[in-house]
Design a protein around this motif. Structure first.
Motif, PDB file in Angstrom:
ATOM      1  N   HIS A  27       0.854  -1.186   0.000  1.00 45.41           N
ATOM      2  CA  HIS A  27       0.000   0.000   0.000  1.00 45.41           C
ATOM      3  C   HIS A  27       0.890   1.237   0.000  1.00 45.41           C
ATOM      4  N   ARG A  28       0.356   2.351  -0.538  1.00 50.32           N
ATOM      5  CA  ARG A  28       1.060   3.638  -0.535  1.00 50.32           C
ATOM      6  C   ARG A  28       0.121   4.744  -0.095  1.00 50.32           C
ATOM      7  N   LEU A  29       0.687   5.707   0.596  1.00 46.20           N
ATOM      8  CA  LEU A  29      -0.090   6.870   1.034  1.00 46.20           C
ATOM      9  C   LEU A  29       0.808   8.094   1.035  1.00 46.20           C
ATOM     10  N   THR A  30       0.304   9.203   0.486  1.00 47.21           N
ATOM     11  CA  THR A  30       0.993  10.491   0.549  1.00 47.21           C
ATOM     12  C   THR A  30       0.024  11.519   1.101  1.00 47.21           C
ATOM     13  N   VAL A  31       0.457  12.229   2.120  1.00 47.33           N
ATOM     14  CA  VAL A  31      -0.354  13.275   2.748  1.00 47.33           C
ATOM     15  C   VAL A  31       0.521  14.498   2.944  1.00 47.33           C
ATOM     16  N   ALA A  32      -0.005  15.675   2.591  1.00 47.47           N
ATOM     17  CA  ALA A  32       0.739  16.923   2.783  1.00 47.47           C
ATOM     18  C   ALA A  32      -0.210  17.996   3.298  1.00 47.47           C
ATOM     19  N   GLY A  33       0.337  18.891   4.106  1.00 45.96           N
ATOM     20  CA  GLY A  33      -0.456  19.998   4.630  1.00 45.96           C
ATOM     21  C   GLY A  33       0.455  21.079   5.174  1.00 45.96           C
ATOM     22  N   TYR A  34      -0.124  22.246   5.452  1.00 48.91           N
ATOM     23  CA  TYR A  34       0.667  23.366   5.953  1.00 48.91           C
ATOM     24  C   TYR A  34       0.038  23.930   7.212  1.00 48.91           C
ATOM     25  N   TRP A  67       8.657  -8.073   5.467  1.00 46.54           N
ATOM     26  CA  TRP A  67       7.827  -6.868   5.468  1.00 46.54           C
ATOM     27  C   TRP A  67       8.734  -5.648   5.330  1.00 46.54           C
ATOM     28  N   THR A  68       8.353  -4.683   4.508  1.00 44.74           N
ATOM     29  CA  THR A  68       9.078  -3.418   4.442  1.00 44.74           C
ATOM     30  C   THR A  68       8.103  -2.277   4.689  1.00 44.74           C
ATOM     31  N   ASP A  69       8.594  -1.259   5.365  1.00 46.28           N
ATOM     32  CA  ASP A  69       7.795  -0.082   5.719  1.00 46.28           C
ATOM     33  C   ASP A  69       8.713   1.122   5.551  1.00 46.28           C
ATOM     34  N   ASP A  70       8.557   1.821   4.432  1.00 46.84           N
ATOM     35  CA  ASP A  70       9.406   2.973   4.114  1.00 46.84           C
ATOM     36  C   ASP A  70       8.611   4.262   4.286  1.00 46.84           C
ATOM     37  N   GLN A  71       9.221   5.224   4.956  1.00 44.44           N
ATOM     38  CA  GLN A  71       8.545   6.499   5.190  1.00 44.44           C
ATOM     39  C   GLN A  71       9.522   7.652   5.004  1.00 44.44           C
ATOM     40  N   SER A  72       9.047   8.724   4.383  1.00 45.47           N
ATOM     41  CA  SER A  72       9.821   9.961   4.355  1.00 45.47           C
ATOM     42  C   SER A  72       8.931  11.093   4.843  1.00 45.47           C
ATOM     43  N   VAL A  73       9.501  11.949   5.677  1.00 49.65           N
ATOM     44  CA  VAL A  73       8.805  13.127   6.197  1.00 49.65           C
ATOM     45  C   VAL A  73       9.645  14.339   5.839  1.00 49.65           C
ATOM     46  N   THR A  74       9.072  15.238   5.036  1.00 52.32           N
ATOM     47  CA  THR A  74       9.766  16.458   4.626  1.00 52.32           C
ATOM     48  C   THR A  74       9.094  17.655   5.266  1.00 52.32           C
ATOM     49  N   VAL A  75       9.883  18.460   5.974  1.00 51.00           N
ATOM     50  CA  VAL A  75       9.394  19.676   6.626  1.00 51.00           C
ATOM     51  C   VAL A  75      10.059  20.862   5.935  1.00 51.00           C
ATOM     52  N   ASP A  76       9.235  21.721   5.351  1.00 49.88           N
ATOM     53  CA  ASP A  76       9.741  22.844   4.559  1.00 49.88           C
ATOM     54  C   ASP A  76       9.162  24.136   5.119  1.00 49.88           C
ATOM     55  N   GLY A  77      10.047  24.939   5.692  1.00 51.33           N
ATOM     56  CA  GLY A  77       9.620  26.221   6.262  1.00 51.33           C
ATOM     57  C   GLY A  77      10.780  27.180   6.236  1.00 51.33           C
ATOM     58  N   ARG A  78      10.995  27.844   7.325  1.00 54.06           N
ATOM     59  CA  ARG A  78      12.140  28.741   7.382  1.00 54.06           C
ATOM     60  C   ARG A  78      13.432  27.940   7.297  1.00 54.06           C
ATOM     61  N   GLY A  79      14.325  28.339   6.424  1.00 57.43           N
ATOM     62  CA  GLY A  79      15.575  27.617   6.242  1.00 57.43           C
ATOM     63  C   GLY A  79      15.417  26.479   5.251  1.00 57.43           C
ATOM     64  N   PRO A  80      16.471  25.683   5.079  1.00 56.05           N
ATOM     65  CA  PRO A  80      16.423  24.589   4.090  1.00 56.05           C
ATOM     66  C   PRO A  80      15.432  23.508   4.507  1.00 56.05           C
ATOM     67  N   ALA A  81      14.825  22.868   3.514  1.00 51.25           N
ATOM     68  CA  ALA A  81      13.899  21.775   3.797  1.00 51.25           C
ATOM     69  C   ALA A  81      14.656  20.607   4.427  1.00 51.25           C
ATOM     70  N   ARG A  82      14.004  19.977   5.401  1.00 46.43           N
ATOM     71  CA  ARG A  82      14.605  18.838   6.097  1.00 46.43           C
ATOM     72  C   ARG A  82      13.775  17.583   5.816  1.00 46.43           C
ATOM     73  N   THR A  83      14.437  16.523   5.376  1.00 43.26           N
ATOM     74  CA  THR A  83      13.761  15.264   5.085  1.00 43.26           C
ATOM     75  C   THR A  83      14.373  14.150   5.924  1.00 43.26           C
ATOM     76  N   THR A  84      13.514  13.391   6.576  1.00 44.79           N
ATOM     77  CA  THR A  84      13.951  12.208   7.312  1.00 44.79           C
ATOM     78  C   THR A  84      13.322  10.990   6.653  1.00 44.79           C
ATOM     79  N   ARG A  85      14.166  10.097   6.165  1.00 38.31           N
ATOM     80  CA  ARG A  85      13.678   8.885   5.537  1.00 38.31           C
ATOM     81  C   ARG A  85      14.024   7.691   6.414  1.00 38.31           C
ATOM     82  N   THR A  86      13.000   6.908   6.732  1.00 44.88           N
ATOM     83  CA  THR A  86      13.162   5.726   7.565  1.00 44.88           C
ATOM     84  C   THR A  86      12.735   4.503   6.765  1.00 44.88           C
TER      85      THR A  86
END
Length: 550
Positions: A387-394, A431-450
């Motif tokens: 399964h795949r899911l993408t969610v974004a919000g501000y 089983w594999t469970d891959d996630q990336s969380v990107t936070v984009d605001g003041r300063g460079p965008a930060r992405t954490t991939r697990t």
């Protein structure tokens, strides 16, 4: 012999609701192990030479894992006893918690420690600890020797500081049955140690659901849900990864096969997906002799699944209650066996009374779940799911607009083989469970991939003379990489692998089981935080190796 009889660890008991301190094949299978009287392998740290008996006796080494001990700050600390109880039935311990005096109300670290002891005969049991309604700890217990065992588990609970700053009700339960046969009374003590010093960065609020709803502070700028999901209770969902669809002739059935997925929804909208960890408790796979000294990964420290709900913050911050639901895909309708309590961690914008925002992207992929049954002298079910899911919000905060994008992708593949009567039963699953969380605001965008990977490869066979042999390898692996502006700033890699091979004779008195077994664990972690690599091996309950490699 049916698996539901052989494999059941909790004997129908239902759950009502880190690190543990201090393999070669089994001899009966025709492969030699260290002979009695031979010197045990010495560890780097100096495990003393010990004779390995020909089979398990009435006592063995206390439970131990290769996981790293928690690091603890130096300086002043304060300790509080949270619970002290003997569990002999399904009556929860209830008490009160009062914050410590003399260490302030903002701590650099808070460490929970549970010390347990039990002797006689007993199944493994599941347990939880709630403080102020917040589940701060979930665990399972080892099975005891007749002479008795002691074990300790430590967990970093600093994140629950908001809860721990106030007087709270305490509830703890390790559901247990004590009678003339199962004599083991589970005796535990739980303490919290608070370390003074520079306060750690922790959530501002720790919330629980009220009648299935969540009301967040109106100035929430980051929201994370954690779910302590376990399949348990003695039924087939305890071994969900083995369930088979019709028309397969297997004792544990599920119309959609073994694929499971833990979902969280906000107001009916899918907000997060995750692969559940395939826990094996200490009676699991028909063979407690695998786990007497070294449990499977996460057995004593059940880790919660985390879901970043920050994209929904703009919707949740209206001051109204919102329905939050957790469900497990694949569980047969009307069948119990899963427990999934929810905590919600909230970070607030101290300079805003109301943080507004919106959901900008919500893409749900098709759920793939196919199990194919192939009959034969060895029955077989092959499963592929994902399964795949993408969610974004501000959110519009006092420090500007911040956009959070969460992408998660799950995959599961397994091959399950068994013979008539289930005298051979084997599984090879991943089983594999891959996630990336990107936070984009003041300063460079930060992405954490697990990237998480769980593996299970094993078999149970019942041979001549009712001799049962289990061979099993379990893997718990994860890699985490954080980048800022496209440049890597932190990384870590973890591999916790447990291998075991054990055999015993069924349908005879305990003193005639002639049980033998070897279990090994290697726990490795590397990254920007340093190196850790420890190996343990036990044979017939004797610790023969304890080696550090870093």
């Amino acid at each position: 012999m049916k698996r539901r009889i052989v494999m059941s660890m909790f004997a129908g008991a239902t759950l009502l609701a880190t690190s543990l301190l201090g393999a070669s094949p089994a001899q009966s299978a025709g492969v030699p192990v260290q002979s009695p009287g031979a010197p045990a392998q010495l560890a780097d740290e100096g495990v003393r030479s010990a004779e390995v008996p020909a089979e398990f006796g009435t006592d063995w080494h206390d439970p131990i894992t290769a996981a790293p001990p928690l690091t603890k700050p130096s300086g002043k600390s304060c300790q509080v006893t949270v619970a002290e109880a003997q569990f002999r039935d399904f009556t929860p311990y209830r008490g009160t918690y009062t914050p410590p005096e003399g260490c302030g109300d903002r701590w650099s670290k808070v460490v929970l420690r549970m010390d347990g002891k039990v002797k006689g005969r007993q199944y493994d049991r599941l347990g939880y600890l709630h403080i102020g309604g917040v589940e701060v700890f979930r665990t399972s217990t080892p099975e005891p020797s007749p002479d008795g065992i002691e074990w300790s588990v430590e967990k970093d609970v600093t994140r629950y500081g908001d809860t721990l700053r106030r007087d709270q009700d305490v509830e703890m339960l390790i559901g247990n049955v004590v009678n003339d046969t199962y004599t083991g009374i589970i005796d535990v003590k739980v303490t919290l140690t608070f370390y003074a010093g520079r306060p750690a960065t922790t959530p501002d609020r720790v919330l629980t659901l009220q009648d299935g709803t969540l009301t967040t502070p109106r100035n929430s700028e980051r929201i994370v849900a954690e779910v302590y999901a376990t399949g348990s209770g003695g039924g087939c969902e305890e071994f969900w990864y083995l369930s088979a669809p019709d028309p397969a002739p297997y004792s544990c059935k599920a119309a959609d096969g073994p694929y499971r997925e833990v979902q969280i929804k906000v107001d009916g909208r899918l907000a997060g997906i995750a692969a559940p960890f395939p826990h094996v408790w200490t009676g699991g796979w028909s063979n407690p002799f695998l786990w007497y000294v070294t449990p499977g990964p996460r057995a004593f420290d059940v880790k919660p699944i985390e879901y970043d709900l920050t994209p929904f913050a703009g919707l949740l911050n209206d001051g109204r209650p919102h329905r939050v639901e957790v469900s497990v895909v694949g569980v047969p309708e009307g069948q119990s066996g899963w427990s999934a309590p929810v905590n919600v961690l909230v970070w607030q914008d101290a300079k805003s009374a109301h943080v507004t925002g919106g959901l900008t992207e919500h893409r749900v992929g098709d759920l793939a779940n196919a199990s194919t049954y192939t009959p034969g002298s060895e029955h077989r079910v092959d499963t592929e799911g994902g399964h795949r899911l993408t969610v974004a919000g501000y959110v519009d905060t006092s420090h500007g607009r911040v956009t959070t994008t969460v992408r998660r992708s799950l995959a599961n593949g397994s091959a399950h083989r068994w013979t008539d009567g289930e005298n051979l039963d084997a599984l090879d699953a991943r089983w594999t469970d891959d996630q990336s969380v990107t936070v984009d605001g003041r300063g460079p965008a930060r992405t954490t991939r697990t990237q998480r990977t769980y593996t299970m490869d094993g078999s149970i066979a019942i041979g001549a003379g009712d001799r049962l042999r289990t061979v099993l390898t379990l893997g718990d692996r994860a890699s985490v990489v954080t980048t800022e502006g496209g440049r890597r700033t932190a990384w870590s890699w973890l591999d916790d692998t447990v291998e075991g091979d054990a055999a015993w004779t069924l349908n005879v008195p305990r003193d005639q089981r002639h049980a033998v077994g070897t279990t090994s664990e290697r726990y490795r972690s590397y990254g920007s935080g340093g190196c850790y690599d420890r190996s343990l091996t036990s044979v017939q309950g004797v610790l023969t190796e304890d080696r550090d490699r870093c």
